[in-house]
Design a protein around this motif. Structure first.
Motif, PDB file in Angstrom:
ATOM      1  N   LEU A 269       0.832  -1.213   0.000  1.00 16.01           N
ATOM      2  CA  LEU A 269       0.000   0.000   0.000  1.00 16.01           C
ATOM      3  C   LEU A 269       0.862   1.256   0.000  1.00 16.01           C
ATOM      4  CD1 LEU A 269      -2.877  -0.983   2.451  1.00 16.01           C
ATOM      5  CD2 LEU A 269      -3.030  -0.656  -0.019  1.00 16.01           C
ATOM      6  N   ALA A 270       1.966   1.226   0.744  1.00 20.42           N
ATOM      7  CA  ALA A 270       2.866   2.374   0.774  1.00 20.42           C
ATOM      8  C   ALA A 270       3.490   2.609  -0.603  1.00 20.42           C
ATOM      9  CB  ALA A 270       3.964   2.158   1.819  1.00 20.42           C
ATOM     10  N   LYS A 271       3.824   1.526  -1.305  1.00 21.10           N
ATOM     11  CA  LYS A 271       4.390   1.680  -2.649  1.00 21.10           C
ATOM     12  C   LYS A 271       3.367   2.267  -3.606  1.00 21.10           C
ATOM     13  CE  LYS A 271       8.054  -1.718  -2.592  1.00 21.10           C
ATOM     14  NZ  LYS A 271       8.644  -2.883  -3.251  1.00 21.10           N
ATOM     15  N   VAL A 272       2.120   1.817  -3.506  1.00 22.33           N
ATOM     16  CA  VAL A 272       1.069   2.365  -4.364  1.00 22.33           C
ATOM     17  C   VAL A 272       0.874   3.847  -4.065  1.00 22.33           C
ATOM     18  CG1 VAL A 272      -1.422   2.308  -4.820  1.00 22.33           C
ATOM     19  CG2 VAL A 272      -0.122   0.191  -4.757  1.00 22.33           C
ATOM     20  N   ALA A 273       0.845   4.198  -2.775  1.00 27.36           N
ATOM     21  CA  ALA A 273       0.674   5.602  -2.396  1.00 27.36           C
ATOM     22  C   ALA A 273       1.851   6.444  -2.904  1.00 27.36           C
ATOM     23  CB  ALA A 273       0.545   5.725  -0.885  1.00 27.36           C
ATOM     24  N   GLY A 274       3.065   5.914  -2.806  1.00 26.02           N
ATOM     25  CA  GLY A 274       4.235   6.632  -3.303  1.00 26.02           C
ATOM     26  C   GLY A 274       4.187   6.833  -4.805  1.00 26.02           C
ATOM     27  N   ALA A 275       3.759   5.803  -5.515  1.00 29.03           N
ATOM     28  CA  ALA A 275       3.650   5.926  -6.973  1.00 29.03           C
ATOM     29  C   ALA A 275       2.585   6.946  -7.350  1.00 29.03           C
ATOM     30  CB  ALA A 275       3.328   4.564  -7.591  1.00 29.03           C
ATOM     31  N   ALA A 276       1.460   6.933  -6.627  1.00 30.25           N
ATOM     32  CA  ALA A 276       0.398   7.903  -6.911  1.00 30.25           C
ATOM     33  C   ALA A 276       0.878   9.319  -6.616  1.00 30.25           C
ATOM     34  CB  ALA A 276      -0.842   7.574  -6.084  1.00 30.25           C
ATOM     35  N   LYS A 277       1.595   9.484  -5.518  1.00 37.35           N
ATOM     36  CA  LYS A 277       2.103  10.806  -5.172  1.00 37.35           C
ATOM     37  C   LYS A 277       3.103  11.288  -6.220  1.00 37.35           C
ATOM     38  CE  LYS A 277       4.584  13.372  -1.664  1.00 37.35           C
ATOM     39  NZ  LYS A 277       5.455  13.297  -0.504  1.00 37.35           N
ATOM     40  N   GLY A 278       3.958  10.378  -6.693  1.00 43.03           N
ATOM     41  CA  GLY A 278       4.919  10.736  -7.728  1.00 43.03           C
ATOM     42  C   GLY A 278       4.222  11.151  -9.012  1.00 43.03           C
ATOM     43  N   SER A 279       3.167  10.424  -9.379  1.00 44.31           N
ATOM     44  CA  SER A 279       2.415  10.771 -10.592  1.00 44.31           C
ATOM     45  C   SER A 279       1.745  12.131 -10.445  1.00 44.31           C
ATOM     46  CB  SER A 279       1.360   9.702 -10.877  1.00 44.31           C
ATOM     47  OG  SER A 279       1.988   8.476 -11.150  1.00 44.31           O
ATOM     48  N   LEU A 280       1.198  12.403  -9.262  1.00 43.38           N
ATOM     49  CA  LEU A 280       0.562  13.700  -9.030  1.00 43.38           C
ATOM     50  C   LEU A 280       1.584  14.836  -9.064  1.00 43.38           C
ATOM     51  CD1 LEU A 280      -2.023  12.811  -6.246  1.00 43.38           C
ATOM     52  CD2 LEU A 280      -2.478  13.333  -8.642  1.00 43.38           C
ATOM     53  N   SER A 281       2.765  14.587  -8.529  1.00 38.26           N
ATOM     54  CA  SER A 281       3.816  15.613  -8.558  1.00 38.26           C
ATOM     55  C   SER A 281       4.241  15.918  -9.987  1.00 38.26           C
ATOM     56  CB  SER A 281       5.034  15.148  -7.750  1.00 38.26           C
ATOM     57  OG  SER A 281       4.691  14.994  -6.402  1.00 38.26           O
ATOM     58  N   LYS A 282       4.351  14.851 -10.802  1.00 37.12           N
ATOM     59  CA  LYS A 282       4.714  15.059 -12.203  1.00 37.12           C
ATOM     60  C   LYS A 282       3.623  15.844 -12.921  1.00 37.12           C
ATOM     61  CE  LYS A 282       7.595  10.965 -12.757  1.00 37.12           C
ATOM     62  NZ  LYS A 282       7.693   9.640 -13.384  1.00 37.12           N
ATOM     63  N   ALA A 283       2.374  15.534 -12.645  1.00 38.75           N
ATOM     64  CA  ALA A 283       1.264  16.235 -13.284  1.00 38.75           C
ATOM     65  C   ALA A 283       1.264  17.711 -12.876  1.00 38.75           C
ATOM     66  CB  ALA A 283      -0.063  15.582 -12.909  1.00 38.75           C
ATOM     67  N   ALA A 284       1.508  17.970 -11.603  1.00 35.01           N
ATOM     68  CA  ALA A 284       1.548  19.355 -11.132  1.00 35.01           C
ATOM     69  C   ALA A 284       2.686  20.117 -11.804  1.00 35.01           C
ATOM     70  CB  ALA A 284       1.699  19.387  -9.614  1.00 35.01           C
ATOM     71  N   ALA A 285       3.841  19.477 -11.939  1.00 33.66           N
ATOM     72  CA  ALA A 285       4.971  20.130 -12.607  1.00 33.66           C
ATOM     73  C   ALA A 285       4.667  20.381 -14.076  1.00 33.66           C
ATOM     74  CB  ALA A 285       6.224  19.260 -12.467  1.00 33.66           C
ATOM     75  N   LEU A 286       3.965  19.430 -14.688  1.00 34.02           N
ATOM     76  CA  LEU A 286       3.601  19.593 -16.095  1.00 34.02           C
ATOM     77  C   LEU A 286       2.647  20.764 -16.294  1.00 34.02           C
ATOM     78  CD1 LEU A 286       3.825  18.362 -18.958  1.00 34.02           C
ATOM     79  CD2 LEU A 286       1.846  16.956 -18.371  1.00 34.02           C
ATOM     80  N   PHE A 287       1.679  20.906 -15.401  1.00 31.32           N
ATOM     81  CA  PHE A 287       0.730  22.018 -15.506  1.00 31.32           C
ATOM     82  C   PHE A 287       1.394  23.354 -15.183  1.00 31.32           C
ATOM     83  CE2 PHE A 287      -2.568  18.666 -14.516  1.00 31.32           C
ATOM     84  CZ  PHE A 287      -3.006  18.567 -15.822  1.00 31.32           C
ATOM     85  N   GLN A 288       2.378  23.323 -14.324  1.00 31.77           N
ATOM     86  CA  GLN A 288       3.054  24.543 -13.915  1.00 31.77           C
ATOM     87  C   GLN A 288       4.099  24.968 -14.953  1.00 31.77           C
ATOM     88  OE1 GLN A 288       4.943  24.153 -10.127  1.00 31.77           O
ATOM     89  NE2 GLN A 288       5.336  26.323  -9.913  1.00 31.77           N
ATOM     90  N   ALA A 289       4.599  24.064 -15.746  1.00 29.77           N
ATOM     91  CA  ALA A 289       5.676  24.354 -16.702  1.00 29.77           C
ATOM     92  C   ALA A 289       5.327  25.467 -17.683  1.00 29.77           C
ATOM     93  CB  ALA A 289       6.074  23.081 -17.441  1.00 29.77           C
ATOM     94  N   PRO A 290       4.171  25.468 -18.343  1.00 33.60           N
ATOM     95  CA  PRO A 290       3.893  26.562 -19.288  1.00 33.60           C
ATOM     96  C   PRO A 290       3.879  27.934 -18.615  1.00 33.60           C
ATOM     97  CG  PRO A 290       2.337  24.758 -19.620  1.00 33.60           C
ATOM     98  CD  PRO A 290       3.134  24.450 -18.391  1.00 33.60           C
ATOM     99  N   LEU A 291       3.383  27.995 -17.397  1.00 32.64           N
ATOM    100  CA  LEU A 291       3.351  29.280 -16.688  1.00 32.64           C
ATOM    101  C   LEU A 291       4.758  29.777 -16.388  1.00 32.64           C
ATOM    102  CD1 LEU A 291       0.412  28.628 -14.207  1.00 32.64           C
ATOM    103  CD2 LEU A 291       0.377  30.004 -16.288  1.00 32.64           C
ATOM    104  N   SER A 292       5.602  28.894 -15.902  1.00 26.94           N
ATOM    105  CA  SER A 292       6.954  29.337 -15.564  1.00 26.94           C
ATOM    106  C   SER A 292       7.752  29.642 -16.828  1.00 26.94           C
ATOM    107  CB  SER A 292       7.669  28.289 -14.709  1.00 26.94           C
ATOM    108  OG  SER A 292       7.847  27.096 -15.437  1.00 26.94           O
ATOM    109  N   LYS A 293       7.493  28.875 -17.906  1.00 28.86           N
ATOM    110  CA  LYS A 293       8.189  29.149 -19.164  1.00 28.86           C
ATOM    111  C   LYS A 293       7.764  30.515 -19.715  1.00 28.86           C
ATOM    112  CE  LYS A 293       9.329  26.945 -23.535  1.00 28.86           C
ATOM    113  NZ  LYS A 293       9.124  25.788 -24.390  1.00 28.86           N
TER     114      LYS A 293
END
Length: 179
Positions: free
Chosen positions: A134-158
């Protein structure tokens, strides 16, 4: 006619079967009483290790409606690890104890109504605990959410970096034309 002792033993075994989620049949020939005590302690709180009489065990399992138990393995000196809850930790303990004490032979078992052979029990023991998975699944989900947040934030910072570069260039050009 069954003696009261045998009837009580069948009743106790039937209750153990009814209350357990899994069971592992073992042969303990050659283990001392102190080694059996050590094995019982290593199994933890969610397992009970009981030395059983084969005929009474077969009767109790049938009365409890246990499906998936290999009755052919009820021969010789038999003991059963009755497991409640997740069977991973208890099967790990049995596997590790059997490695250190070759007298303990894991024969078979059942889990969720399915027969488990020795290889199946080994696979179950090789799994990580439910909490770790369960901890591995939660970590993978958190990592995916972090990547998504960075992806959405990238155009603004660029866009912000591009605007800053343009502003700097305009200032530099404006400073050169005044000179």
């Amino acid at each position: 006619m069954a003696t009261p002792e045998k009837a009580a033993a069948v009743s106790e075994l039937r209750e153990l079967f009814s209350n357990s989620d899994a069971a592992v049949l073992t042969e303990y020939r050659g283990l001392t009483v102190s080694k059996l005590g050590e094995l019982r302690r290593s199994l933890g709180e969610n397992a009970e290790y009981a030395v059983v009489k084969n005929t009474l065990t077969a009767i109790a399992a049938r009365e409890a409606g246990v499906e998936g138990l290999n009755f052919d393995d009820l021969n010789g000196p038999t003991a059963i690890a009755f497991i409640t809850g997740e069977p991973v930790e208890a099967t790990k303990s049995l596997r590790d104890f059997a490695k250190q004490n070759p007298q303990l032979v894991i024969k078979s078992g059942y889990f969720e109504g399915k027969t488990l052979g020795e290889a199946d029990i080994q696979k179950l023991a090789d799994l990580e605990s439910r909490e770790v998975l369960l901890a591995k699944v939660a970590g993978a989900a958190k990592g995916s959410l972090s990547k998504a947040a960075a992806l959405f934030q990238a155009p603004l910072s660029k866009t912000a970096r591009t605007a800053e570069a343009l502003r700097t260039k305009v200032e530099e050009q404006g400073g050169e034309s005044a000179a």
